[in-house]
Design a protein around this motif. Structure first.
Motif, PDB file in Angstrom:
ATOM      1  N   UNK A  50      -4.872  -6.578   1.881  1.00 58.55           N
ATOM      2  CA  UNK A  50      -4.681  -6.187   3.272  1.00 58.55           C
ATOM      3  C   UNK A  50      -3.201  -6.241   3.656  1.00 58.55           C
ATOM      4  N   UNK A  51      -2.497  -7.231   3.145  1.00 54.21           N
ATOM      5  CA  UNK A  51      -1.066  -7.319   3.405  1.00 54.21           C
ATOM      6  C   UNK A  51      -0.325  -6.149   2.762  1.00 54.21           C
ATOM      7  N   UNK A  52      -0.762  -5.746   1.579  1.00 51.34           N
ATOM      8  CA  UNK A  52      -0.128  -4.619   0.919  1.00 51.34           C
ATOM      9  C   UNK A  52      -0.323  -3.341   1.733  1.00 51.34           C
ATOM     10  N   UNK A  53      -1.517  -3.197   2.338  1.00 48.04           N
ATOM     11  CA  UNK A  53      -1.741  -2.046   3.198  1.00 48.04           C
ATOM     12  C   UNK A  53      -0.753  -2.006   4.345  1.00 48.04           C
ATOM     13  N   UNK A  54      -0.480  -3.158   4.934  1.00 48.84           N
ATOM     14  CA  UNK A  54       0.499  -3.238   6.011  1.00 48.84           C
ATOM     15  C   UNK A  54       1.887  -2.857   5.507  1.00 48.84           C
TER      16      UNK A  54
END
Length: 370
Positions: free
Chosen positions: A226-230
Motif C-alpha cells: 500500500x505504501x508503494x502504491x502511494x
C-alpha cells in the motif's frame, strides 16, 4: 535468415484489431530480412467459448506449447458475464499461464517524452520514468485452493479465496527480478504485506535470503504494497525493478500504466523458466489493456501496446535485440512527430486510427532498419 513460429491468439474486443497491426509488423521484419515468421491463429476467451464452449481448446494449448512464442490480444466482454466461472474468457488466459508455467510477468512502464503531459501526474514528476514490474503470475490468491462460494443457508453465502505461496515460487520470480535489475539500474524494490499477511512474511524472508546469497551486488529495498502504491503517484522515478506477488502486481502495475498516459501504451511479457538444454523459455506476450468492448470495431484502439509486446518477444524469446530496440524507437519517434490515437490525444497535430498508427510505426521501423 532465422525462422520462428508464432502462435497468435487475437481474442475478443479490440484484440483482433491490435493483433492485425502486430502481425503486419512481423511481416515487415520478414520482408527486410530480420527474421521470417511462421504464424498460426487460434481462439481464446469469449471467441473460443462461442466456438466450442471452452475458453481455450486442448489443441490450441498444444500449439501454444510448441511455438517459439505466443502473442495474445485481449479477452473478455459483458456478453460472457453469465458464463460459468471455469469457462469465462479469463479462464483461457489463466490456463495459458498455469499450463505453460509462465511465472514471471514483466510489465515495463515507460514515459515517452512526447507523452509526459498526457500523464495524470505533472511533467516534472513523470519525465524520465522507466520502471519494470516483475509480477509473480502462477501462484497466490488467483490460483490458491480452496476457492469457493459456500451456501450457508438462510440466504447467506461465504466466499473463499486462498493466498498461497511456496518458497520456490518466490525464489524464482525474485531471481528473475534481480537478474533483470543487473541489466538496468541495479535496484530492486520488493512489495509485500508482511505486517498483516503470513504469505507476506514468507515473501520478505525468501527475497531477503535470495538477495544475501546470490545478489548482494544489487540494491534491495522492501516496501509495504500500500505504501508503494502511494509512492508510485508521489515520486515514481525512484523505482527501477519492482517485484511483487500476483494480486499486488496486478493492481500496482495498472497504477503505473496510467502514469504513462494510457493503458493502451503498456506491453507485457510472461516468461517461464529457461529450458536446461536449449536455454529457450516458453513465453506469452500481450498488451496490459483489456478488450475495451465499448470501442471494438471502431478502428480507434491504440495498437502501441500490442506492437510493443511484439518488441518484447523479439528481445526475450528470439534474441533479436537490435530489432526490438528499433521497434521501440519507432514508437517513440512516431509519438514525437505528433501522431496520436484517441486515448492519448491532447493538443497535437494528428489523431489517427488503429491502422494509421500501425502503418506509421512500420514506416519508421523500416527507415530505422534500412
Amino acid at each position: 535468415m532465422p525462422t520462428y513460429k508464432l502462435f497468435l491468439l487475437p481474442g475478443d474486443g479490440i484484440g483482433p484489431e491490435v493483433m492485425a497491426e502486430a502481425l503486419k509488423t512481423a511481416d515487415l521484419l520478414g520482408q527486410i530480412g530480420v527474421a521470417k515468421f511462421e504464424t498460426e491463429m487460434g481462439l481464446v476467451g469469449g471467441a473460443a467459448y462461442d466456438s466450442h464452449g471452452k475458453a481455450i481448446s486442448d489443441s490450441d494449448m498444444r500449439l501454444a506449447g510448441a511455438a517459439d512464442a505466443v502473442l495474445l490480444g485481449a479477452v473478455g466482454g459483458p456478453q460472457w458475464d453469465s458464463v460459468a466461472f471455469d469457462r469465462r474468457p479469463e479462464a483461457g488466459l489463466f490456463r495459458l499461464r498455469k499450463d505453460m508455467d509462465l511465472f514471471a510477468n514483466l510489465r515495463p512502464a515507460v514515459c515517452y517524452p512526447a507523452l509526459a503531459d498526457a500523464s495524470s501526474l505533472k511533467r516534472e514528476a513523470i519525465e524520465s520514468l522507466d520502471l519494470m514490474f516483475v509480477r509473480e503470475l502462477t501462484g497466490g490468491i488467483y490460483f490458491g485452493e480452496p476457492k469457493a462460494i459456500i451456501d450457508l443457508g438462510d440466504g447467506r453465502k461465504r466466499a473463499v479465496d486462498t493466498q498461497v505461496y511456496d518458497t520456490h515460487e518466490i525464489e524464482r520470480v525474485g531471481r528473475a527480478a534481480f537478474e533483470l535489475a543487473r541489466k538496468r539500474k541495479n535496484k530492486v524494490t520488493s512489495a509485500d504485506k508482511h505486517n498483516v499477511m503470513k504469505s507476506g512474511v514468507l515473501w520478505r524472508e525468501v527475497i531477503t535470503a535470495l538477495h544475501s546469497h546470490e545478489f548482494a551486488d544489487v540494491t534491495l529495498e522492501h516496501q509495504l504494497a500500500d505504501s508503494l502504491g502511494m509512492q508510485l503517484v508521489r515520486r515514481p522515478t525512484q523505482f527501477d525493478v519492482i517485484v511483487t506477488d500476483n494480486l499486488f502486481g496486478d493492481l500496482l502495475s495498472d497504477v503505473a500504466a496510467m502514469l504513462t498516459g494510457s493503458l493502451g501504451m503498456l506491453p507485457s511479457a510472461s516468461l517461464g523458466a529457461p529450458d536446461p538444454t536449449t536455454g529457450k523459455r516458453r513465453a506469452l506476450y500481450e498488451p496490459v489493456h483489456g478488450s475495451a468492448p465499448d470501442i471494438a470495431g471502431k478502428g480507434i484502439a491504440n495498437p502501441i501496446a500490442m506492437i510493443g509486446s511484439l518488441a518484447l518477444c523479439l528481445r526475450y524469446s528470439l534474441g533479436l535485440d537490435e530489432a526490438a530496440d528499433k521497434a521501440e524507437q519507432a514508437i517513440a519517434n512516431v509519438l514525437a512527430a505528433g501522431l496520436r490515437t484517441a486515448d492519448i490525444a491532447r493538443d497535437v497535430s494528428a489523431v489517427v486510427s488503429t491502422a494509421e498508427m500501425g502503418a506509421a510505426i512500420r514506416a519508421e521501423l523500416r527507415r530505422l532498419l534500412a
